[in-house]
Design an enzyme around this catalytic site. Sequence first.
Site, PDB file in Angstrom:
ATOM      1  N   GLN A 201       0.826  -1.202   0.000  1.00  0.00           N
ATOM      2  CA  GLN A 201       0.000   0.000   0.000  1.00  0.00           C
ATOM      3  C   GLN A 201       0.865   1.259   0.000  1.00  0.00           C
ATOM      4  O   GLN A 201       0.340   2.357  -0.117  1.00  0.00           O
ATOM      5  CB  GLN A 201      -0.908   0.022   1.240  1.00  0.00           C
ATOM      6  CG  GLN A 201      -1.963  -1.065   1.238  1.00  0.00           C
ATOM      7  CD  GLN A 201      -2.819  -1.078   2.492  1.00  0.00           C
ATOM      8  OE1 GLN A 201      -2.970  -2.111   3.117  1.00  0.00           O
ATOM      9  NE2 GLN A 201      -3.411   0.048   2.864  1.00  0.00           N
TER      10      GLN A 201
ATOM     11  N   ARG B  50      -9.030  -0.993   7.749  1.00  0.00           N
ATOM     12  CA  ARG B  50      -9.868   0.047   7.140  1.00  0.00           C
ATOM     13  C   ARG B  50     -10.187   1.141   8.154  1.00  0.00           C
ATOM     14  O   ARG B  50     -11.352   1.419   8.454  1.00  0.00           O
ATOM     15  CB  ARG B  50     -11.145  -0.598   6.613  1.00  0.00           C
ATOM     16  CG  ARG B  50     -11.847   0.220   5.550  1.00  0.00           C
ATOM     17  CD  ARG B  50     -12.939  -0.600   4.886  1.00  0.00           C
ATOM     18  NE  ARG B  50     -13.498   0.153   3.777  1.00  0.00           N
ATOM     19  CZ  ARG B  50     -14.074  -0.396   2.730  1.00  0.00           C
ATOM     20  NH1 ARG B  50     -14.159  -1.692   2.624  1.00  0.00           N
ATOM     21  NH2 ARG B  50     -14.565   0.335   1.775  1.00  0.00           N
ATOM     22  N   CYS B  51      -9.145   1.751   8.690  1.00  0.00           N
ATOM     23  CA  CYS B  51      -9.353   2.720   9.756  1.00  0.00           C
ATOM     24  C   CYS B  51      -8.127   3.604   9.831  1.00  0.00           C
ATOM     25  O   CYS B  51      -7.036   3.184   9.508  1.00  0.00           O
ATOM     26  CB  CYS B  51      -9.571   1.958  11.058  1.00  0.00           C
ATOM     27  SG  CYS B  51      -8.860   2.668  12.533  1.00  0.00           S
TER      28      CYS B  51
ATOM     29  N   GLU C  11     -13.131   4.842   5.079  1.00  0.00           N
ATOM     30  CA  GLU C  11     -13.080   4.181   6.375  1.00  0.00           C
ATOM     31  C   GLU C  11     -14.173   4.614   7.341  1.00  0.00           C
ATOM     32  O   GLU C  11     -14.441   3.922   8.322  1.00  0.00           O
ATOM     33  CB  GLU C  11     -11.692   4.405   6.978  1.00  0.00           C
ATOM     34  CG  GLU C  11     -10.625   3.782   6.085  1.00  0.00           C
ATOM     35  CD  GLU C  11      -9.224   4.264   6.369  1.00  0.00           C
ATOM     36  OE1 GLU C  11      -9.088   5.331   6.989  1.00  0.00           O
ATOM     37  OE2 GLU C  11      -8.278   3.587   5.979  1.00  0.00           O
TER      38      GLU C  11
END
Lengths: 781, 291, 166
Positions: free
Chosen positions: A218, A365-366, A735
Site C-alpha cells: 500500500q 480500514r481505519c 473508512e
Amino acid sequence: MTATAVRGIGVPVKRKEDPRFIRGKGTYVDDIKLPGMLFMDIVRSPYAHARIKRIDVSKALAMPGVIDVITGEELAKANLAWMPTLMGDRQMVLPTDRVVYYAQEVAAVIATDRYTAADAVLAVEVEYEPLPPVLNPFEALKPDAPLVRPDREQKSNHIWHWEAGDKEKTDRVFQEAEVVVAQDLYIPRIHVASIETCGCVANYDPATDKLTIWMTSQAPHAHRTVFSLVTGIPEHKIRIISPDIGGGFGGKVPVYPGYVIATYATLKHKKPIKWIEDRSENLQADSFARDYHIHAELAATRDGKIRGLRVHVVADHGAFDAAANPSRFPAGLFSVCTGSYDMEAAHIQVDGVYTTKPPGGVAYRCSFRVTEAVHTIERMVDILADELGMDPAEIRFKNFIQPHQFPYKSPTGWEYDSGNYPAALQKALDMIGYQELRREQAERRARGELMGIGISTFTEIVGAGPSHTFDILGIKMFDSAEIRVHPTGAVIVRIGVQTQGQGHETTFAQIVAEELGIPVEYITVEHGDTDTAPYGLGTYASRSTPTAGAATAVAARKIREKARLIAAHLLEVSPDDLEWKDYAFRVKGAPDRYKTMQEIAFAAYTNFPLGLEPGLEAECYYDPPNLTFPFGAYVCVVDIDRGTGQVKIREFLAVDDCGTIINPMIVEGQIHGGLTMGMAPALFEEIVYDENGTMLTGTFMDYLLPTAVETPHWKTAKTVTPSPHHPLGAKGVGESPTIGAPPAIVNAVVDALSHLGVRHIDIPITPAKVYRILQEKGVAE
Amino acid sequence: MIPGPFRYRRVRSVDEAVALLSQLGTDAKVLSGGQSLIPMMKFRLAEPSYLIDINPIPGLDFIEERDGMLRLGALVRESTLERSSLVRQRYPILHDTAEVIADPLVRNLATVGGNLAHGDPANDHPATMLALRAQVVARGPNGERVIPIDDFFVDTFVTALQPDELLTEIRIPAPPPRSGGAYLKFERKVGDYAIAAAAVFLALDEARRITQAGIGLTNLAYKPLRAVDAERALLGQQPSEELFRHAAELAAQATDPVSDLRGPADYKRAVARTMTLRALRRALERAQANA
Amino acid sequence: METLPIQVTVNSRTYTAEVEPRLLLVHFLRDVLNLTGTHIGCDTTSCGACTVLWNGRPVKSCTVFAVQVDGGEILTVEGLERDGQLHPVQEGFWEEHGLQCGFCTPGMMMTAVALLNENPDPTEEEIRKAISGNLCRCTGYVNIVKAIQYAARKLREGATVHVGGA
C-alpha cells in the site's frame, strides 16, 4: 467544453480500472511470472513461545527441485535476521534462537515450483524447547511474567506509555461531576483478511544491478526506502512495483519477513523468487488490528451535559511493536476519542504491551486507531444516556459540537476542520422514522420481543498529515502528484498513493478533468511504480484524497496558470484579461473568444510565447495544513431471536458527510464496503488463541467473513460540509463506515436489552454471547 | 496449501471401484464430491496414497421413488437434490437439508453419499437420514448389503463401511399420509457447520396421534445423534406445544456437544432445543398439510 | 512421480497436458494455461475467488483436481467476452460498480453467469443466496446484487450471448 463532456468532480464516472478487472486481465502479484522464477515457501512455528534447539535442513535440501533452505543464522551473517519496524522497534525476519508467536517464520525453502516448495517445508526438521506463552497483556505486565523480548534493554513486557489531554483538569472535572459512568470495553484482535493474501516477486538482475520487487504494498515508496535502509542497496537501484492489489485495508502497509527473505534469496541466487502466502499464513502471521483493552469514564451533569472523558488503554501489540502508525503516535490517533461532543476536558493514557502473539496494530480500514476511539465514545455516550434515562438521540443533540464552533479545538488538541453534526443526525432520524421505530419497540417489548435501535454519530480523523506532526521514520506524510499534458491534450497523471480498489485511476482523473477542462477519458492515472511515480507515502488511513488528491488539484492549477500565459499569447490579450470559465480561458467580457486546454496544450509544444519554457507539466508535493474530519450519523435497527441469541440487522441507514464528493458512485461503494467491514467485527470476526497461544481462527472456516446473506441491504444518504482547507473541499470516505458501524450495531443490540438492565456487550456480539445474557435475564426461549 | 502426492485411479463401475478398494485397502480414499476430502488433503490431514475417483461411474446419480422407497444414488449432488421437484414435494426435509449444506458452489460437487460416508457428525445429511430411518446400501467384494442408518455411524469420521466397501445408494421410506419432516440448522454464517441443527419427521394417524417420530441432531455429539427419548415421548400422543417443548427438552438432554468457537456446550444444547422445537412445529405443519 | 494425460476444453479451446494427479484445477488454469483471471483467496473452499464453470456448473477450482476435469469443459472469466462483446454480467459489474479491488470479481461473475442461466429473473434474496459461496471484502455486496440484476434485465431483453459451457 461542457460539464457533460468533461465529467469532472461530482459525476458518477464508470471506473477506468474496471475493463481489465472484468475481463480477468488485472495483474496481481501472483499473476507475475518471470523466466527461471523460483518459489519460496515458509516453515512456521507450531509454538507461541519456544527456544529453537536445532534446525536440520538436510532432508529438505536433498529433495529434487529444492534449491535452498534459508535460516535465521544465515540471515544474521548478512545482518538481516532483524529488521526495523515503523515504530522504532525491531522485528525478527527469521529467528536465530527463539520464536515468539505461533506461525512465526522459522526458515524459508526455495524450490523450482510451488508444489515442491510446499513438500520441502514439511521436510525441514526443527527441534523446539517450548517456553511459557504470554497471552494476556495484564498478566504480561506482572513482574514475574516471562519476558517476551529478552533482546531489549528494558527487562519488562511494557513497551511504552503515552498520554494526551490534560490530566489535572480532567481529574478536577471528574471530582466535581454530578454523574460519572465507567465501563471496560475490549475491542478484540481482528484481521483485515483482504481476499488477496500478501506476496511478492523479487528479482535481482545482475546485468543492470537492479533489484525489482513486485509486492502487495500500500506504500511502495516508503517500502523502497525501508528496503534500502535494511539492505544497504542505494534507493535508485531498487524498484518496487505495486501491481493490482486485491484489497489492502492496512494489512499491506507493513513490511513482512517474507518480503525480506525473498529479496535476500534473489540477491543470493540471482533468480526471480516468488512468495505468495496461503490464507492460513495470512491470518496467522500477518499484522492484526485492534486488541485494545479500554477502561473509559465519562463525567457529566445530571441533565446530560458531558464534561469530561478519562480513558486508559492496555494495548496488546504482540511480540514486536510493528504497528503502522505515524512515528510520533504509538497509539495512532486514538486521542480523537472525545468524538463529536464538546466537553471541557479529556485525559487519555495508553500502555503498549508485548505478548507472544504476532505483531501488528494495522488499520483494518481505519485511520490509526480511530475505530477504537469512536467505539469508546459512542458506547460511553449511550451508557451515560442509559444512566440518566435519556434518549440516545437527545443526549447527542445536547452535546454535539455546534456548526458555529468550527474550526473546533478538541480537549486532546485536534482542530476539527468543519462539521454539522445536528443536521446529519436529524436527517438520519427523519429518514428512518425514529419516533415510529421507538413506538414499535415499545409495542414489541410489551409482547416480549427484543428489538433495538442504535445510533452512532461519529467523527473521523483522516488525511495524515501535516508535516509539523506527522512522519513515518522521519519521512513527512505529504503526498504528491505529477501531471503531464501532451500536445494533443491527453494527460498522464502520476500519484504517490496506491489504489487497492478505491478507484484512484478514475477519481484522480476526474480531479484533473475538472481542473483542466479535459474530458476524463483523455486522462490516464498511473501509480505504484517507484521508478516512475513521484514519492508519496501511500494509501491508508483515508489519506489519498486529502493528500494526493489535494496535490493533484494544486498541480493542475499550476498547469492552468501556465496555460493562462499561453492562452493570452494565442488570443493576443494580457493574461489578466482572461478568466477560467466553463472549462476554458475566456476573454473577460467576450466569452466567445476562448482557448480550451487542448488548444493550449498543442501550443505549449508548437507555439508558445517567447521566453516561456515549452511543455505543460507540473508537480506538487502537498503538505496538508491540517487533517480532515469526515463525520456521519448512523442508525441501526436489530431484532434478537430469543431462541438462539441471533442478532438480525433489520435496517441500517448511514448518513455520511465526507465533504465534496468527487465520484458519488465510488463514494457510495466505499460506504457499502466499509459498513460491511464494520458489521464484520461487530458480529462475526475475532482472532482467538487457545491457552497455548495457538491461533484457533486461522482459516476462513473459523475467521468469519460475512457473505451476501449475512450482510443487510445498506441504505445510504449524505450531507455535504466541505473541508475549508482542502483545495477541493474533500475529506476522504473509505473508512468512515467501518468506524461508525460497530457502535451503531452494538448500541442497537444493547438498546434491545436495556430494559433488562444490560448496559454493554463486547464485540463480536455472537449468538452465544447474547443467549447467555438472555438466560441470565430470564428471557431466553 | 498444496495436497500431498497420490496416485489417481478413475473407475467406471462399482465393481471396478470395489476391486480397487479391495486391492489397495486403507491406502486408498474414494473421491466423490471431494469438497471435504480435498481441503483435508491440502492441510495434509489426509494423505491417501491412492484416490479412486468414482465420479465417472454412470448411473449412480439417480433420484427415484420405487417400491415404497426414495432411492438416491451415492453420486447425487447436493445441488441436484436441492432442485429436485420430487424431493421438494414429497421429501421437503431433504430439500431443507440440501439447501443449507456448505454453500451453493460446494453443493454443485458435494454428494449425498459423501456427506454420509465421511462420518462427520457436523455434516447435515446424517441427522436427516436418522430421522427418516434411511438405509445405506454398500457394495463390497462379497456383494451388496443394506445397513440401517442406526448402525451406520460408528464414531467420529468412522462409519460401518469397510475399507473395501463403496456406498452406492441411500434408501428412504416413502412418506405415509399425514406425515411431514423438517430440517432446521442454526449456523454462524453460510458455509459454516451447524451450531446445532435438528431433523424431525412426524407421521400422524387419523385420530391425529403421532405414529412415527424421528429426530436427528447435527454436530451435537461425537457422532450423528438420534434423540430416542424424545421420539418415544412423542409416540402415541397428540401434538401440542407442551408436548413439543417436552420432546425438545429431551432431545437437548440427549446431546453431548463440545465447547468451541461456536459456543459453549450448554449454549449448543439450548440451541438444539430451539431447533428441535421449531423443526417439530414445521414438521407438524407439513404433516397437516399432507393429510 | 506419476503424471497423467488430460484433455480439457477451456473457453472453447482444447488443451492437452500431462499433469501430476495432485495438481489443482486452479493451478492448472493459472500456472499451466496462464489464465490468471481465476484467483486464489483461501485454502478451505470458503472464498470462491477461484470459481469457474465446469460443464456449466460453477465450482471452486481450488477443490477440484485437474485430472478430474479430463474430457470436460471449463469456462473462466477470460471466456466470457465474445467477439469483443462483453457478457451482460461483465457489463453489469462495470455499470453498477460491482467491483472494487477486482480480486473476487471473476469468481463472483462466474457464479452470476451460472445463476442467470438457471434463473433469468432472480429476486434479491435469490441472488444473495446464490453468491453466498463467494466472499467479497470491498463492496458490501449491494452493488454486486445490482450488477446481477442489471445483467438479468439485459439478458431478458434479449441480449445475444452464449451462456454456460463453451
